[in-house]
Design an enzyme around this catalytic site. Structure first.
Site, PDB file in Angstrom:
ATOM      1  N   THR A   1     -10.542   1.149 -17.833  1.00 24.21           N
ATOM      2  CA  THR A   1     -10.308   0.569 -16.499  1.00 24.21           C
ATOM      3  C   THR A   1     -11.205   1.311 -15.501  1.00 24.21           C
ATOM      4  O   THR A   1     -11.834   2.326 -15.825  1.00 24.21           O
ATOM      5  CB  THR A   1      -8.842   0.742 -16.034  1.00 24.21           C
ATOM      6  OG1 THR A   1      -8.599   2.144 -15.826  1.00 24.21           O
ATOM      7  CG2 THR A   1      -7.847   0.179 -17.021  1.00 24.21           C
TER       8      THR A   1
ATOM      9  N   ASN B   1       3.188   1.127 -11.142  1.00 19.38           N
ATOM     10  CA  ASN B   1       1.904   1.243 -11.857  1.00 19.38           C
ATOM     11  C   ASN B   1       0.779   1.802 -10.993  1.00 19.38           C
ATOM     12  O   ASN B   1      -0.111   2.493 -11.506  1.00 19.38           O
ATOM     13  CB  ASN B   1       1.501  -0.150 -12.372  1.00 19.38           C
ATOM     14  CG  ASN B   1       0.050  -0.202 -12.787  1.00 19.38           C
ATOM     15  OD1 ASN B   1      -0.323   0.253 -13.872  1.00 19.38           O
ATOM     16  ND2 ASN B   1      -0.804  -0.724 -11.905  1.00 19.38           N
TER      17      ASN B   1
ATOM     18  N   LYS C   1       1.599  13.209 -12.459  1.00 13.79           N
ATOM     19  CA  LYS C   1       2.281  12.491 -13.539  1.00 13.79           C
ATOM     20  C   LYS C   1       3.450  13.318 -14.090  1.00 13.79           C
ATOM     21  O   LYS C   1       4.466  12.756 -14.509  1.00 13.79           O
ATOM     22  CB  LYS C   1       1.283  12.120 -14.644  1.00 13.79           C
ATOM     23  CG  LYS C   1       0.194  11.155 -14.184  1.00 13.79           C
ATOM     24  CD  LYS C   1       0.739   9.831 -13.665  1.00 13.79           C
ATOM     25  CE  LYS C   1      -0.365   8.818 -13.381  1.00 13.79           C
ATOM     26  NZ  LYS C   1       0.158   7.520 -12.884  1.00 13.79           N
TER      27      LYS C   1
ATOM     28  N   ASP D   1       0.869  -1.180   0.000  1.00 11.44           N
ATOM     29  CA  ASP D   1       0.000   0.000   0.000  1.00 11.44           C
ATOM     30  C   ASP D   1       0.900   1.222   0.000  1.00 11.44           C
ATOM     31  O   ASP D   1       1.656   1.446   0.953  1.00 11.44           O
ATOM     32  CB  ASP D   1      -0.905  -0.038   1.243  1.00 11.44           C
ATOM     33  CG  ASP D   1      -1.911   1.111   1.260  1.00 11.44           C
ATOM     34  OD1 ASP D   1      -1.649   2.159   0.619  1.00 11.44           O
ATOM     35  OD2 ASP D   1      -2.944   0.970   1.940  1.00 11.44           O
TER      36      ASP D   1
ATOM     37  N   TYR E   1      -4.020  15.241 -10.623  1.00 15.75           N
ATOM     38  CA  TYR E   1      -3.612  14.054 -11.387  1.00 15.75           C
ATOM     39  C   TYR E   1      -2.520  14.417 -12.391  1.00 15.75           C
ATOM     40  O   TYR E   1      -1.488  13.737 -12.475  1.00 15.75           O
ATOM     41  CB  TYR E   1      -4.825  13.448 -12.097  1.00 15.75           C
ATOM     42  CG  TYR E   1      -4.508  12.158 -12.834  1.00 15.75           C
ATOM     43  CD1 TYR E   1      -4.487  10.942 -12.155  1.00 15.75           C
ATOM     44  CD2 TYR E   1      -4.221  12.170 -14.199  1.00 15.75           C
ATOM     45  CE1 TYR E   1      -4.186   9.763 -12.831  1.00 15.75           C
ATOM     46  CE2 TYR E   1      -3.927  10.987 -14.867  1.00 15.75           C
ATOM     47  CZ  TYR E   1      -3.907   9.793 -14.184  1.00 15.75           C
ATOM     48  OH  TYR E   1      -3.603   8.626 -14.854  1.00 15.75           O
TER      49      TYR E   1
END
Ligand code: NAP
Length: 244
Positions: free
Chosen positions: A202, A90, A171, A63, A167
């Site tokens: 997904t 990932n 990245k 985790d 987000y």
């Protein structure tokens, strides 16, 4: 302790989505795959699915928000395998309270940065001593086209309206980690690259993506299996290099 001549890979967030498919493809390529999952039961179920395909996989609780699980996972891999050949960072999240720069909730930005960026850095630091014991380790940071400053600066880019600050920044920060770590490790056999999976169906996007998980996993798998003369410090989508 296993004295394996097979190569060993660790994939974080491997219980579903792109990570599960990356684990499957690395297993098919002959790797022993350690499948990281924050939920032990989901990790065990994912392992059972790939073992049913005769793949050599095992689970580990990992985790990104619980440093003790990161340390324990690294210790387990050290004890069982004595080295690590591939790390795929990932695991990642999107957050419903993230959003436009003017309105994104601060705690949502913090959660996303903590998982997608800081979590990947923490896992990498924990297993780097094991990666250094490989003849030629590969680190793949699963980034996104949304992490590209250059693409976001183009108002005509297909995804230009997707301005989800936390987000996208997580990245972009992950890409910075790729560039800096590749530089730091430039005199070693370790290669570090960022992968842009493309928009993939997904749970992360409510299954709205147009690619299959096989397509979404392809570039990450290619970078995990790079030959000795492959690149390091790069940022790649299936179609080729991405602008930073
Ligand atoms: P997904 O199906 O939601 O899978 C995400 C995985 O990350 C799950 O296994 C999840 O575990 C795990 N995870 C989340 N938070 C975690 C934590 N704190 N610690 C450990 N594991 C954690 O999403 P996906 O689309 O496969 O995403 C995989 C990666 O691809 C992410 O980094 C994502 O940003 C990136 N990506 C995806 C797309 C796309 O279109 N799908 C595009 C570009 C980049 P749980 O099952 O326990 O939640």
């Amino acid at each position: 302790m296993k004295n394996s001549s097979k190569k060993i890979a660790l994939v974080t967030g491997a219980n579903k989505g792109i990570g599960f498919e990356v684990a499957r493809q690395l297993g098919k390529a002959g790797y022993t795959v350690v499948m990281g999952a924050r939920n032990v039961k989901l990790g065990q179920e994912a392992v059972a699915k790939l073992r049913a395909e005769q793949l050599d996989v095992c689970e580990v609780e990992l985790d990104l928000g619980r440093p003790e699980t990161i340390e324990a996972a690294a210790a387990m891999i050290g004890t069982e395998f004595q080295r690590l050949d591939v790390l795929v960072n990932n695991a990642g999240i999107a957050d419903a309270a993230d959003g436009l720069p003017s309105t994104a909730k601060i705690d949502a930005i913090e959660r996303v940065m903590r998982t997608n960026f800081i979590g990947a850095v923490a896992v990498t630091q924990a297993v780097l001593p094991l990666l250094r014991k490989s003849a030629g380790a590969r680190i793949v940071n699963v980034s996104s086209g949304l992490g590209s400053l250059a693409l976001h600066s183009d108002p005509n880019w297909e995804y230009a309206p997707v301005k989800i600050l936390g987000y996208c920044a997580s990245k972009a920060a992950l890409n910075m980690f790729t560039v800096q770590l590749a530089y730091e490790l430039r005199d070693t056999t370790i290669k570090v690259n960022s992968a842009d999976p493309g928009y993939t169906k997904t749970d992360l996007n409510g299954n709205q993506g147009h690619q299959t998980v096989e397509e979404g996993a392809a570039e990450t798998v290619r970078l995990a299996l790079l030959p000795e003369d492959g690149p390091t410090g790069g940022y790649f989508a299936t179609a080729g290099p991405n602008p930073w």
